[in-house]
Design an enzyme around this catalytic site. Structure first.
Site, mmCIF file in Angstrom:
data_model
loop_
_atom_site.group_PDB
_atom_site.id
_atom_site.type_symbol
_atom_site.label_atom_id
_atom_site.label_comp_id
_atom_site.label_asym_id
_atom_site.label_seq_id
_atom_site.Cartn_x
_atom_site.Cartn_y
_atom_site.Cartn_z
ATOM 1 N N PHE A 58 40.337 39.915 49.954
ATOM 2 C CA PHE A 58 40.012 38.759 50.799
ATOM 3 C C PHE A 58 38.678 38.957 51.524
ATOM 4 O O PHE A 58 37.963 37.980 51.796
ATOM 5 C CB PHE A 58 41.142 38.546 51.829
ATOM 6 C CG PHE A 58 41.056 37.250 52.569
ATOM 7 C CD1 PHE A 58 41.515 36.075 51.992
ATOM 8 C CD2 PHE A 58 40.509 37.193 53.843
ATOM 9 C CE1 PHE A 58 41.431 34.864 52.676
ATOM 10 C CE2 PHE A 58 40.420 35.996 54.536
ATOM 11 C CZ PHE A 58 40.881 34.830 53.948
ATOM 12 N N VAL A 82 44.108 42.236 42.629
ATOM 13 C CA VAL A 82 45.127 41.439 43.308
ATOM 14 C C VAL A 82 46.304 41.306 42.340
ATOM 15 O O VAL A 82 46.144 40.811 41.222
ATOM 16 C CB VAL A 82 44.593 40.050 43.714
ATOM 17 C CG1 VAL A 82 45.573 39.364 44.659
ATOM 18 C CG2 VAL A 82 43.220 40.156 44.371
ATOM 19 N N THR A 87 52.655 40.551 46.656
ATOM 20 C CA THR A 87 52.458 39.713 47.830
ATOM 21 C C THR A 87 52.833 38.257 47.599
ATOM 22 O O THR A 87 52.521 37.700 46.553
ATOM 23 C CB THR A 87 50.975 39.774 48.274
ATOM 24 O OG1 THR A 87 50.763 38.801 49.282
ATOM 25 C CG2 THR A 87 50.032 39.516 47.128
ATOM 26 N N HIS A 89 51.355 36.039 49.197
ATOM 27 C CA HIS A 89 50.102 35.288 49.351
ATOM 28 C C HIS A 89 49.074 35.625 48.271
ATOM 29 O O HIS A 89 47.888 35.447 48.445
ATOM 30 C CB HIS A 89 49.532 35.394 50.773
ATOM 31 C CG HIS A 89 49.213 36.771 51.239
ATOM 32 N ND1 HIS A 89 50.057 37.514 52.017
ATOM 33 C CD2 HIS A 89 48.110 37.524 51.076
ATOM 34 C CE1 HIS A 89 49.484 38.675 52.297
ATOM 35 N NE2 HIS A 89 48.310 38.707 51.737
ATOM 36 N N ARG A 128 43.849 46.948 32.295
ATOM 37 C CA ARG A 128 42.498 46.385 32.450
ATOM 38 C C ARG A 128 41.553 47.281 33.260
ATOM 39 O O ARG A 128 40.382 46.973 33.410
ATOM 40 C CB ARG A 128 42.602 45.001 33.103
ATOM 41 C CG ARG A 128 43.167 43.957 32.166
ATOM 42 C CD ARG A 128 43.699 42.734 32.893
ATOM 43 N NE ARG A 128 44.230 41.726 31.983
ATOM 44 C CZ ARG A 128 45.404 41.828 31.334
ATOM 45 N NH1 ARG A 128 46.157 42.906 31.489
ATOM 46 N NH2 ARG A 128 45.826 40.866 30.536
HETATM 47 N N1 INI Z 1 44.311 42.682 48.870
HETATM 48 C C1 INI Z 1 43.984 43.047 47.612
HETATM 49 O O1 INI Z 1 42.823 43.411 47.356
HETATM 50 N N2 INI Z 1 44.912 43.014 46.619
HETATM 51 C C2 INI Z 1 46.193 42.622 46.844
HETATM 52 O O2 INI Z 1 47.014 42.629 45.886
HETATM 53 C C3 INI Z 1 46.567 42.260 48.155
HETATM 54 N N3 INI Z 1 47.928 41.923 48.472
HETATM 55 O O3 INI Z 1 48.778 42.160 47.620
HETATM 56 O O4 INI Z 1 48.242 41.469 49.531
HETATM 57 C C4 INI Z 1 45.594 42.281 49.180
HETATM 58 N N4 INI Z 1 45.870 41.924 50.434
HETATM 59 C C5 INI Z 1 45.021 42.215 51.546
HETATM 60 C C6 INI Z 1 43.965 41.153 51.749
HETATM 61 O O5 INI Z 1 42.975 41.230 50.747
HETATM 62 C C7 INI Z 1 43.267 41.332 53.101
HETATM 63 O O6 INI Z 1 42.663 42.598 53.145
HETATM 64 C C8 INI Z 1 44.226 41.193 54.285
HETATM 65 O O7 INI Z 1 44.974 39.994 54.176
HETATM 66 C C9 INI Z 1 43.444 41.169 55.618
HETATM 67 O O8 INI Z 1 42.557 40.062 55.686
#
Ligand code: INI
Length: 156
Positions: A58, A82, A87, A89, A128
């Protein structure tokens, strides 16, 4: 005669920034190795590569934006993983990082390469990221090389 413009995988003299998410680092570090491999095999001087680490996918777009706006790099690479199983989300994180990277690329004119795995399972992500040979990080490096070269050619 038709004039065709296309980029080649010419790394010499080019500069790159790589934004790597720490989340799922067992995958993203392998993707980063793939990036280094792709660069090293195409004459990129690894002193011309900067790596920026962020907490999760994110956060990738903001770091990419800052790097692209600096206009110091021929391309910026986004590296993350991801995984849907992890998750509820997933869709928000996956969609924000993909939209964000595309937007920054168009906003700045600097190629932002999408080297973020978005998979249903860890197994798919492992495949991958080099477990069976193919590595999305290597592919991202190749895309960055091609786009960097293409942008230079189109500016001439
Ligand atoms: N961030 C990832 O890079 N991969 C994921 O699979 C993931 N999951 O599963 O939640 C994930 N979450 C964290 C997100 O990117 C942020 O760092 C967090 O929400 C704080 O803003």
């Amino acid at each position: 005669m038709t004039k065709v413009i296309e980029g080649q995988f010419l790394g010499r003299g080019k500069k790159f920034a790589v934004v790597v998410a720490r989340f799922n680092s067992f995958l993203t570090e392998r993707l980063l190795e793939g990036v280094y491999d792709g660069f090293a095999r195409h004459e990129v001087n690894l002193d011309d590569v900067v790596v920026v680490r962020v907490p999760g996918a994110f956060e990738i777009p903001l770091a990419c934006q800052k790097l692209a706006q600096a206009k110091k790099y021929d391309a910026v690479l986004a590296i993350g993983a991801v995984i849907r199983g992890d998750t509820p989300h997933f869709d928000f994180v996956a969609s924000e990082v993909s939209k964000g990277c595309a937007h920054i690329s168009l906003e700045t004119g600097v190629p932002v390469v999408f080297g973020v795995l978005t998979t249903d399972t860890i197994e798919q992500a492992e495949i991958r990221s080099g477990a069976k040979g193919s590595n999305k990080g290597f592919e991202a490096a190749m895309t960055a090389l091609e786009m960097a070269d293409l942008m230079r050619k189109m500016e001439q």
